[in-house]
Scaffold this active site. Structure first.
Site, PDB file in Angstrom:
ATOM      1  CG  HIS A 147      36.893  37.088  56.084  1.00 48.43           C
ATOM      2  ND1 HIS A 147      38.087  37.426  55.516  1.00 48.43           N
ATOM      3  CD2 HIS A 147      37.187  36.262  57.120  1.00 48.43           C
ATOM      4  CE1 HIS A 147      39.069  36.843  56.171  1.00 48.43           C
ATOM      5  NE2 HIS A 147      38.552  36.117  57.148  1.00 48.43           N
ATOM      6  CE1 TYR A 205      36.478  34.285  54.069  1.00 49.82           C
ATOM      7  CE2 TYR A 205      35.033  33.358  52.392  1.00 49.82           C
ATOM      8  CZ  TYR A 205      35.937  34.322  52.793  1.00 49.82           C
ATOM      9  OH  TYR A 205      36.299  35.307  51.919  1.00 49.82           O
ATOM     10  CE  LYS A 248      43.277  40.747  50.914  1.00 47.90           C
ATOM     11  NZ  LYS A 248      42.933  40.280  49.600  1.00 47.90           N
ATOM     12  CB  CYS A 297      37.382  42.217  53.412  1.00 45.72           C
ATOM     13  SG  CYS A 297      36.663  40.740  54.123  1.00 45.72           S
TER      14      CYS A 297
END
Length: 133
Positions: free
Chosen positions: A9, A38, A113, A115
């Site tokens: 990410h 995370y 996304k 990312c």
């Protein structure tokens, strides 16, 4: 917990602005979440900070959290050599422990996304090719 995915990410913070695991923990807590989602944060200098403990399921790529490890690079779309070396070492260590785990970007699991804003699969293929030389 059987790990099947190692998911990269980005923090989506301005490139070059340092951000810590503590900052991300605070932001995620302010959203009403259970703290940082995370497992690791890779800072601008390549330092790897611990996020969520490994025994605790991540909260970074629903619905894949149960069987994945989340790694967050600080920045939006420009990651420096120190960060990429640290990411490589971290992923290599996890691949040694979980050899069947896929290495992916968040965007590979959720097409809505962007990312981490680079092709993680291509990056990982390059890492693997170098390690075979």
């Amino acid at each position: 917990m059987k790990i099947t995915k190692i998911v990269v990410h980005c923090s989506d913070t301005p490139n070059g602005r340092e951000t810590s695991a503590e900052d991300i923990h605070r932001w995620h807590s302010e959203q009403g979440w259970d703290g940082i989602g995370y497992h690791h944060v890779v800072k601008l200098d390549g330092e790897i900070e611990a996020g969520r403990p490994m025994y605790w399921q991540g909260a970074h790529a629903d619905p894949f959290n149960k069987n994945s490890i989340g790694i967050c690079l600080v920045g939006r779309d420009e990651f420096n050599a120190d960060q990429m070396r640290a990411l490589e070492g971290l992923v290599l260590s996890y691949k040694a422990e979980y050899p069947d785990a896929q290495v992916l970007g968040h965007c590979d699991l959720n097409p809505a996304k962007t990312c981490p804003n680079f092709d993680v699969k291509a990056w990982w293929a390059g890492v693997k090719n170098r390690s075979l030389d």
